[in-house]
Design a protein around this motif. Structure first.
Motif, PDB file in Angstrom:
ATOM      1  N   GLU A   1      30.873  -2.056  -4.069  1.00  0.00           N
ATOM      2  CA  GLU A   1      30.856  -1.753  -2.531  1.00  0.00           C
ATOM      3  C   GLU A   1      30.605  -0.195  -2.389  1.00  0.00           C
ATOM      4  N   GLU A   2      30.223   0.449  -3.507  1.00  0.00           N
ATOM      5  CA  GLU A   2      29.873   1.968  -3.373  1.00  0.00           C
ATOM      6  C   GLU A   2      31.122   2.816  -3.205  1.00  0.00           C
ATOM      7  N   ILE A   3      32.039   2.405  -3.334  1.00  0.00           N
ATOM      8  CA  ILE A   3      33.509   3.256  -3.112  1.00  0.00           C
ATOM      9  C   ILE A   3      33.458   4.342  -4.266  1.00  0.00           C
ATOM     10  N   ALA A   4      34.018   5.484  -3.826  1.00  0.00           N
ATOM     11  CA  ALA A   4      33.532   6.779  -4.556  1.00  0.00           C
ATOM     12  C   ALA A   4      34.286   6.612  -5.997  1.00  0.00           C
ATOM     13  N   PHE A   5      35.630   6.055  -6.053  1.00  0.00           N
ATOM     14  CA  PHE A   5      36.129   5.741  -7.285  1.00  0.00           C
ATOM     15  C   PHE A   5      37.341   4.854  -7.356  1.00  0.00           C
ATOM     16  N   TYR A   6      37.888   4.389  -8.368  1.00  0.00           N
ATOM     17  CA  TYR A   6      39.010   3.630  -8.324  1.00  0.00           C
ATOM     18  C   TYR A   6      40.121   4.370  -9.157  1.00  0.00           C
ATOM     19  N   MET A   7      41.273   4.171  -9.014  1.00  0.00           N
ATOM     20  CA  MET A   7      42.408   4.972  -9.523  1.00  0.00           C
ATOM     21  C   MET A   7      43.632   4.241  -9.343  1.00  0.00           C
ATOM     22  N   GLU A   8      44.395   4.385 -10.555  1.00  0.00           N
ATOM     23  CA  GLU A   8      45.786   3.867 -10.356  1.00  0.00           C
ATOM     24  C   GLU A   8      46.780   4.815 -10.422  1.00  0.00           C
ATOM     25  N   THR A   9      47.857   4.583  -9.587  1.00  0.00           N
ATOM     26  CA  THR A   9      49.020   5.271  -9.428  1.00  0.00           C
ATOM     27  C   THR A   9      50.279   4.455  -9.412  1.00  0.00           C
ATOM     28  N   SER A  10      51.139   5.500  -9.262  1.00  0.00           N
ATOM     29  CA  SER A  10      52.660   4.818  -9.256  1.00  0.00           C
ATOM     30  C   SER A  10      53.299   5.830  -8.196  1.00  0.00           C
ATOM     31  N   ALA A  11      53.541   5.320  -6.882  1.00  0.00           N
ATOM     32  CA  ALA A  11      54.450   6.047  -6.053  1.00  0.00           C
ATOM     33  C   ALA A  11      55.790   6.221  -6.408  1.00  0.00           C
ATOM     34  N   LYS A  12      56.333   5.320  -7.253  1.00  0.00           N
ATOM     35  CA  LYS A  12      57.481   5.422  -7.681  1.00  0.00           C
ATOM     36  C   LYS A  12      57.895   6.586  -8.835  1.00  0.00           C
ATOM     37  N   THR A  13      57.069   6.455  -9.499  1.00  0.00           N
ATOM     38  CA  THR A  13      57.207   7.765 -10.651  1.00  0.00           C
ATOM     39  C   THR A  13      56.343   9.030 -10.303  1.00  0.00           C
ATOM     40  N   GLY A  14      55.412   8.893  -9.429  1.00  0.00           N
ATOM     41  CA  GLY A  14      54.275   9.982  -9.158  1.00  0.00           C
ATOM     42  C   GLY A  14      53.445   9.859 -10.055  1.00  0.00           C
ATOM     43  N   ASN A  15      53.258   9.212 -10.991  1.00  0.00           N
ATOM     44  CA  ASN A  15      52.236   9.177 -11.983  1.00  0.00           C
ATOM     45  C   ASN A  15      50.897   9.117 -11.417  1.00  0.00           C
ATOM     46  N   ASN A  16      50.054  10.004 -11.438  1.00  0.00           N
ATOM     47  CA  ASN A  16      48.585  10.050 -10.891  1.00  0.00           C
ATOM     48  C   ASN A  16      48.319  10.411  -9.532  1.00  0.00           C
ATOM     49  N   VAL A  17      49.690  10.656  -8.691  1.00  0.00           N
ATOM     50  CA  VAL A  17      49.439  10.754  -7.383  1.00  0.00           C
ATOM     51  C   VAL A  17      48.779  12.099  -7.073  1.00  0.00           C
ATOM     52  N   ASP A  18      49.312  13.325  -7.766  1.00  0.00           N
ATOM     53  CA  ASP A  18      48.559  14.455  -7.603  1.00  0.00           C
ATOM     54  C   ASP A  18      47.245  14.413  -8.047  1.00  0.00           C
ATOM     55  N   ALA A  19      46.855  13.818  -9.129  1.00  0.00           N
ATOM     56  CA  ALA A  19      45.563  13.730  -9.528  1.00  0.00           C
ATOM     57  C   ALA A  19      44.814  12.972  -8.609  1.00  0.00           C
ATOM     58  N   LEU A  20      45.243  12.006  -7.887  1.00  0.00           N
ATOM     59  CA  LEU A  20      44.443  11.242  -7.001  1.00  0.00           C
ATOM     60  C   LEU A  20      43.989  12.138  -5.608  1.00  0.00           C
ATOM     61  N   PHE A  21      45.143  12.722  -5.318  1.00  0.00           N
ATOM     62  CA  PHE A  21      44.598  13.657  -3.904  1.00  0.00           C
ATOM     63  C   PHE A  21      44.055  14.934  -4.550  1.00  0.00           C
ATOM     64  N   LEU A  22      44.113  15.359  -5.671  1.00  0.00           N
ATOM     65  CA  LEU A  22      43.192  16.328  -6.077  1.00  0.00           C
ATOM     66  C   LEU A  22      41.729  15.942  -6.120  1.00  0.00           C
ATOM     67  N   ALA A  23      41.618  14.916  -6.753  1.00  0.00           N
ATOM     68  CA  ALA A  23      40.261  14.233  -6.837  1.00  0.00           C
ATOM     69  C   ALA A  23      39.435  13.907  -5.530  1.00  0.00           C
ATOM     70  N   VAL A  24      40.319  13.638  -4.547  1.00  0.00           N
ATOM     71  CA  VAL A  24      39.917  13.332  -3.119  1.00  0.00           C
ATOM     72  C   VAL A  24      39.561  14.461  -2.531  1.00  0.00           C
TER      73      VAL A  24
END
Length: 163
Positions: free
Chosen positions: A92-115
């Motif tokens: 679908e030509e989506i910029a990227f796929y990433m997995e996160t955990s809203a519960k633990t915060g895992n990858n949330v900062d990395a997601l917003f930084l990448a965005v």
């Protein structure tokens, strides 16, 4: 902060609920980025992704879209494989796929930084921690924070991000 530059993201959560669907088109129109978030432990959640992607593509022609699998903290309950979501994002030509955990915060900062980096044009997937939290080919790990503030885009020059 991206280097010496402050980045402000205005985040609007549409909650993915059908009762708010008539309102979402107005959020999409001015969005610079759209994050389509689904629950990796709920097949129905993933099944709804194409409809949300299509709606985003219809109303936000110039925005960048991202696909996010949430609940990575309970990956043992996973029903949607990361490879399947990554392939869909690529198709679908989506910029990227990433997995996160809203519960633990895992990858949330990395997601917003990448965005933020993608919006500013400095995103390089080979160097960033934007591949499900793994280090990129060059082994860099960015633990920087993105300041997320509720701001008016016209007043602050901030980017609007619809989730």
């Amino acid at each position: 902060m991206l280097g010496n530059k402050e980045v402000k993201l205005t985040v609007t959560d549409t909650a993915g609920q059908e009762r708010f669907r008539t309102l979402t088109s107005s959020y999409y129109r001015n969005a610079d980025a759209i994050l389509v978030v689904f629950d990796i432990t709920n097949e129905d959640s993933y099944t709804d992704v194409p409809a949300w992607v299509e709606e985003g593509q219809r109303y936000a022609v110039d925005s960048i879209m991202f696909l996010v699998g949430n609940k990575a903290d309970v990956s043992e309950e996973r029903v949607t494989e990361a490879a399947k979501a990554e392939e869909y994002a690529k198709d679908e030509e989506i910029a990227f796929y990433m997995e996160t955990s809203a519960k633990t915060g895992n990858n949330v900062d990395a997601l917003f930084l990448a965005v933020a980096k993608k919006l500013e044009g400095s995103f390089n997937p080979d160097e960033e921690e934007a591949d499900n939290g793994k280090k990129g080919k060059k082994g860099k790990k960015d633990d920087g924070k993105v300041d997320i503030k509720s701001t008016d885009k016209k007043k602050s020059g901030g980017k609007k991000c619809t989730i």
